[in-house]
Design a protein around this motif. Structure first.
Motif, mmCIF file in Angstrom:
data_model
loop_
_atom_site.group_PDB
_atom_site.id
_atom_site.type_symbol
_atom_site.label_atom_id
_atom_site.label_comp_id
_atom_site.label_asym_id
_atom_site.label_seq_id
_atom_site.Cartn_x
_atom_site.Cartn_y
_atom_site.Cartn_z
ATOM 1 N N SER A 174 -27.355 28.986 11.911
ATOM 2 C CA SER A 174 -27.051 28.580 13.971
ATOM 3 C C SER A 174 -28.289 29.427 14.202
ATOM 4 O O SER A 174 -28.146 28.853 15.850
ATOM 5 N N LYS A 186 -22.480 31.849 17.581
ATOM 6 C CA LYS A 186 -23.079 33.790 16.839
ATOM 7 C C LYS A 186 -23.865 32.970 15.204
ATOM 8 O O LYS A 186 -23.566 32.678 14.888
ATOM 9 N N THR A 194 -20.102 31.649 11.076
ATOM 10 C CA THR A 194 -19.852 30.910 11.668
ATOM 11 C C THR A 194 -18.087 30.039 10.466
ATOM 12 O O THR A 194 -17.812 30.178 9.946
ATOM 13 N N ASP A 215 -23.771 22.264 13.548
ATOM 14 C CA ASP A 215 -23.651 23.464 13.010
ATOM 15 C C ASP A 215 -22.266 23.507 12.463
ATOM 16 O O ASP A 215 -21.360 23.957 12.531
HETATM 17 MG MG MG Z 1 -23.958 30.442 11.429
#
Ligand code: MG
Ligand code: GTP
Length: 343
Positions: A174, A186, A194, A215
């Motif tokens: 991320s 986040k 995530t 992602d």
């Molecule tokens: Mg992540």
């Protein structure tokens, strides 16, 4: 946006046609006026349309019936009933519509603003005026409207990204997405930060070229058997052109980790392993010894092209982006191929 619904079952119905009217003209000096019952209106159609402003399916209420309006019945003095209003359901690009009874895909939206007629509204019934003939001057019947159609469907969203980021939890996936795209996922120092896929757009300064990166949550060994967050979210990278495997440079057995990741991808779909990929070795800022990077790259070069970066400290990200451009555009120049051979 904390909710991310990517699958929902709903019911849909097009409008019924309005019935035709039975009516007779009342004229002052005519004992029997002629038939003047008008036709009923057509039922509304049901469309589904892709809309780039819609990101998820969370506005759909499971099992709710989404209906187009019925046609209005015909009236006296040959007046036609109004057609029922169409119902138009908006879905994100990347949504598939599956007919649950037939167990088949009706449509897959791959572009913005595709409008698909899913259910046709019923025909309006003919009024009794229609049935008048030389042998039948006073028909006392009219046609009912045709029923609308009904289906139970599943809407299933698979993100349409060009590149998918895959890695173990905490590898810095991320963080990388937040540095090379416009996304703000986040980021935290624990596994499974995530929980839902994030989508980011890579933009060039002159806006000439852009692509999207997804992602997804971290994968662990046994994810296909339900460990960690499972593997169902892998559907969001099914359509990507290429994969970025991201590794935490602090854990140096990339080979072992790669095996874990690829085993899980394979158990979802073998096609995921056929996609072109790059290996990103993240967190190299943690290494004191710069020669260590060279050593690692040499040791694991049989796995594929490895790009050492620090997502957090923005080291070598421009080079990674160049490589990503190539991957997405599939513009491998013959020159660089020759170079690779010489080495
Ligand atoms: Mg992540
Ligand atoms: N030192 C260093 N830390 C980093 C780097 N990139 C990410 N981190 C840290 O690693 C931790 C995990 O980062 P995330 O980006 O949340 O990792 P992730 O792979 O998305 O994790 P999950 O979503 O849980 O799978 C955070 O504390 C980041 O600040 C880096 O290049 N160097």
């Amino acid at each position: 946006m904390s909710k991310f619904i990517d699958e929902v079952i709903i019911q849909i119905k097009s409008g019924d046609g309005g019935p035709g009217a039975i009516s007779f003209r009342h004229e002052k000096f005519a004992e029997f006026g002629g038939p003047d019952g008008g036709d009923g209106g057509k039922g509304g159609d049901l469309y589904i349309v892709s809309d780039s402003r819609v990101q998820t399916l969370d506005k759909y209420i499971p099992l709710k019936i989404y209906k187009a309006k019925n046609g209005i019945h015909g009236g006296a003095r040959n007046s036609y009933g109004a057609d029922g209003q169409d119902e138009i359901l908006k879905v994100p690009i990347g949504t598939e519509i599956i007919d649950l009874e037939e167990d088949e895909m009706i449509h897959e939206f791959l572009k913005d603003n595709e409008k698909i007629l899913i259910l046709k509204g019923g025909r309006g019934g003919k009024g009794n005026a229609f049935f008048k003939s030389s042998t039948h001057q006073t028909p006392r019947f009219a046609q009912p409207g045709e029923d609308g159609e009904f289906k139970k469907i599943k809407l299933s969203l698979k993100l349409l990204a060009d590149v998918g980021i895959v890695g173990l939890p905490n590898a810095g996936k991320s963080t990388l997405l937040s540095k090379i795209t416009d996304a703000h996922p986040k980021i935290a120092d624990y596994a499974f930060t995530t929980l839902i896929p994030n989508l980011g757009v890579v933009k060039r300064e002159d806006d000439s070229f852009r692509y999207t990166i997804a992602d997804i949550p971290g994968l662990i060994e046994g994810a296909s058997r339900g460990h960690g967050l499972g593997i169902s979210f892998l559907k969001h990278i099914e359509r990507v052109k290429g994969i970025l495997y991201v590794f935490d440079g602090g854990n140096v057995d990339i080979e072992e980790e790669m095996k874990i990741l690829q085993t899980e991808l394979k158990s979802y779909s073998k096609s995921l392993l056929k996609k072109p990929f790059l290996i990103v070795l993240n967190k190299i800022d943690l290494w004191e010894d710069k020669d260590f990077t060279k050593e690692i790259l040499k040791k694991y070069k049989h796995l594929g092209e490895i790009i050492p970066v620090s997502a957090d400290k923005s080291i070598n990200l421009d080079f990674l982006l160049e490589k990503l451009d190539e991957l997405v555009l599939n513009l491998k120049k013959p020159k660089s191929k020759k170079k690779a051979k010489k080495k």
